[in-house]
Write a protein that holds these residues in place. Structure first.
Motif, PDB file in Angstrom:
ATOM      1  N   SER A   1       0.780  -1.207   0.044  1.00 14.65           N
ATOM      2  CA  SER A   1      -0.037  -0.056  -0.070  1.00 14.65           C
ATOM      3  C   SER A   1       0.914   1.366  -0.008  1.00 14.65           C
ATOM      4  CB  SER A   1      -0.959  -0.030   1.282  1.00 14.65           C
ATOM      5  OG  SER A   1      -0.182  -0.133   2.450  1.00 14.65           O
ATOM      6  N   ASP A   2       0.350   2.343  -0.441  1.00 10.91           N
ATOM      7  CA  ASP A   2       0.970   3.801  -0.679  1.00 10.91           C
ATOM      8  C   ASP A   2       1.013   4.463   0.788  1.00 10.91           C
ATOM      9  OD1 ASP A   2       2.177   5.833  -1.816  1.00 10.91           O
ATOM     10  OD2 ASP A   2       0.277   6.595  -2.755  1.00 10.91           O
ATOM     11  N   TYR A   3       2.447   4.477   1.058  1.00  8.35           N
ATOM     12  CA  TYR A   3       2.711   5.137   2.261  1.00  8.35           C
ATOM     13  C   TYR A   3       2.286   6.898   1.939  1.00  8.35           C
ATOM     14  CZ  TYR A   3       4.809   7.029   6.351  1.00  8.35           C
ATOM     15  OH  TYR A   3       5.337   7.787   7.602  1.00  8.35           O
ATOM     16  N   TYR A   4       2.491   7.241   1.192  1.00 10.32           N
ATOM     17  CA  TYR A   4       2.105   8.751   0.574  1.00 10.32           C
ATOM     18  C   TYR A   4       0.708   8.942   0.866  1.00 10.32           C
ATOM     19  CZ  TYR A   4       6.438   9.934  -1.790  1.00 10.32           C
ATOM     20  OH  TYR A   4       7.784  10.250  -2.014  1.00 10.32           O
ATOM     21  N   ALA A   5      -0.013   8.015   0.912  1.00  8.77           N
ATOM     22  CA  ALA A   5      -1.644   8.084   1.332  1.00  8.77           C
ATOM     23  C   ALA A   5      -1.683   8.330   2.863  1.00  8.77           C
ATOM     24  CB  ALA A   5      -2.402   7.051   1.006  1.00  8.77           C
ATOM     25  N   ILE A   6      -0.738   8.045   3.735  1.00 10.75           N
ATOM     26  CA  ILE A   6      -0.678   8.186   5.172  1.00 10.75           C
ATOM     27  C   ILE A   6      -0.018   9.348   5.466  1.00 10.75           C
ATOM     28  CG2 ILE A   6       0.340   7.154   7.275  1.00 10.75           C
ATOM     29  CD1 ILE A   6      -0.360   4.455   5.804  1.00 10.75           C
ATOM     30  N   ASN A   7       1.389   9.601   4.712  1.00  9.40           N
ATOM     31  CA  ASN A   7       2.156  10.899   5.018  1.00  9.40           C
ATOM     32  C   ASN A   7       2.462  11.469   3.605  1.00  9.40           C
ATOM     33  OD1 ASN A   7       3.727  12.683   5.898  1.00  9.40           O
ATOM     34  ND2 ASN A   7       5.093  11.400   6.972  1.00  9.40           N
ATOM     35  N   PRO A   8       1.826  12.431   3.436  1.00 10.43           N
ATOM     36  CA  PRO A   8       2.041  13.137   1.933  1.00 10.43           C
ATOM     37  C   PRO A   8       3.715  13.416   1.658  1.00 10.43           C
ATOM     38  CG  PRO A   8      -0.098  13.824   2.969  1.00 10.43           C
ATOM     39  CD  PRO A   8       0.761  13.002   3.805  1.00 10.43           C
ATOM     40  N   ARG A   9       4.441  13.723   2.817  1.00 15.61           N
ATOM     41  CA  ARG A   9       5.701  14.004   2.765  1.00 15.61           C
ATOM     42  C   ARG A   9       6.525  12.725   2.525  1.00 15.61           C
ATOM     43  NH1 ARG A   9       5.928  17.527   8.258  1.00 15.61           N
ATOM     44  NH2 ARG A   9       4.034  16.211   8.672  1.00 15.61           N
ATOM     45  N   GLY A  10       5.972  11.648   2.742  1.00 21.04           N
ATOM     46  CA  GLY A  10       6.787  10.314   2.609  1.00 21.04           C
ATOM     47  C   GLY A  10       7.640   9.905   3.310  1.00 21.04           C
ATOM     48  N   TYR A  11       8.074  10.651   4.554  1.00 20.70           N
ATOM     49  CA  TYR A  11       9.324  10.095   5.568  1.00 20.70           C
ATOM     50  C   TYR A  11       8.828   9.678   6.623  1.00 20.70           C
ATOM     51  CZ  TYR A  11       8.907  15.002   7.068  1.00 20.70           C
ATOM     52  OH  TYR A  11       8.627  16.262   7.607  1.00 20.70           O
ATOM     53  N   VAL A  12       9.533   8.947   7.773  1.00 15.31           N
ATOM     54  CA  VAL A  12       9.241   8.583   8.901  1.00 15.31           C
ATOM     55  C   VAL A  12       9.796   9.270   9.870  1.00 15.31           C
ATOM     56  CG1 VAL A  12       8.678   6.148   7.957  1.00 15.31           C
ATOM     57  CG2 VAL A  12      11.101   6.832   8.635  1.00 15.31           C
ATOM     58  N   PRO A  13       9.724   9.394  11.182  1.00 15.36           N
ATOM     59  CA  PRO A  13       8.445   8.599  11.782  1.00 15.36           C
ATOM     60  C   PRO A  13       7.044   9.464  11.524  1.00 15.36           C
ATOM     61  CG  PRO A  13       9.567   9.917  13.413  1.00 15.36           C
ATOM     62  CD  PRO A  13      10.289  10.139  12.147  1.00 15.36           C
ATOM     63  N   LEU A  14       6.060   8.356  11.698  1.00 18.39           N
ATOM     64  CA  LEU A  14       4.838   8.992  11.846  1.00 18.39           C
ATOM     65  C   LEU A  14       4.015   8.125  12.817  1.00 18.39           C
ATOM     66  CD1 LEU A  14       2.263  10.227   9.332  1.00 18.39           C
ATOM     67  CD2 LEU A  14       1.574   8.410  10.810  1.00 18.39           C
ATOM     68  N   LEU A  15       3.499   8.624  13.834  1.00 15.61           N
ATOM     69  CA  LEU A  15       2.639   8.150  14.856  1.00 15.61           C
ATOM     70  C   LEU A  15       0.990   8.506  14.592  1.00 15.61           C
ATOM     71  CD1 LEU A  15       2.872   6.600  17.598  1.00 15.61           C
ATOM     72  CD2 LEU A  15       2.373   8.587  18.807  1.00 15.61           C
ATOM     73  N   GLN A  16       0.359   7.154  14.330  1.00 12.98           N
ATOM     74  CA  GLN A  16      -1.018   7.344  14.268  1.00 12.98           C
ATOM     75  C   GLN A  16      -1.987   7.090  15.425  1.00 12.98           C
ATOM     76  OE1 GLN A  16      -2.971   6.169  10.436  1.00 12.98           O
ATOM     77  NE2 GLN A  16      -4.457   5.004  11.594  1.00 12.98           N
TER      78      GLN A  16
END
Length: 201
Positions: A41-56
């Motif tokens: 699945s497309d990570y850009y759909a979760i974070n448009p900037r495309g980098y990590v980290p991200l906490l949901q």
């Protein structure tokens, strides 16, 4: 909660803090080359900037940026002492360290990780990083951690970013206080668990 990470990336920092805080989250790996999750699945759909980290969060809210993430996690477990209370000078000092590590060290590596950087430019960026690390080494003199004898979220961030030095040829072996900090951090159960969970770094 879900923590999106990539092996070898700065997302190791909130992963360590998550474990230090005794909190639980699903750890979701991101391929930073393809910007996809392991399921395709497309990570850009979760974070448009495309980098990590991200906490949901469980309610769907998303938090990015290490300095914000680690403070949020630490505040979820105030009994762990990972961050001084709001409004105190000690809290501000930890925030000061988070800002320094983020702007002067973390971003200092960015040019060296860029394959388009001309070879002749590399010594300039390496020298700047070396100077910053020498200053940090001086600040650690006589202390186990950045704030003295108490581990805080800033130590997790410093540990992760400092560990990148060997990847780009920045020699910090002569910096005894910083080397001791790195070794001390590697002995912390949360650090060992995060490294084991994420794989080679």
């Amino acid at each position: 909660m879900k923590l999106y990470f990539a092996p070898g990336a700065c997302s190791l920092c909130p992963h360590i803090v998550l474990l230090e805080a005794g909190l639980t989250a699903d750890i979701v790996q991101v391929n930073l080359k393809t910007h996809q999750l392991l399921d395709g699945s497309d990570y850009y759909a979760i974070n448009p900037r495309g980098y990590v980290p991200l906490l949901q969060l469980d309610d769907g809210e998303r938090i990015t940026e290490n300095a914000a993430l680690v403070q949020y996690l630490a505040d979820r477990a105030p009994d762990r002492g990972l961050l001084p209370p709001p409004g105190t000078l000690a809290r501000t000092r930890v925030q000061e360290w988070l800002a320094f590590v983020g702007s002067e060290l973390h971003k200092g590596f960015s040019p060296l990780f860029n394959p388009a950087l001309p070879e002749e430019a590399k010594p300039i960026f390496k020298k700047k990083l070396s100077d910053r690390f020498q200053w940090v080494d001086q600040q650690l003199a006589g202390k186990s951690y950045l704030m003295g004898e108490t581990f805080t979220v800033a130590d997790a961030y410093l540990f992760v970013i400092t560990s990148w030095s060997s990847r780009v040829g920045v020699d910090i072996a002569s910096l005894e206080n910083l080397a001791a900090h790195q070794a001390r951090m590697r002995q912390r159960p949360a650090v060992r668990a995060a490294l084991e969970a994420e794989g080679p770094h």
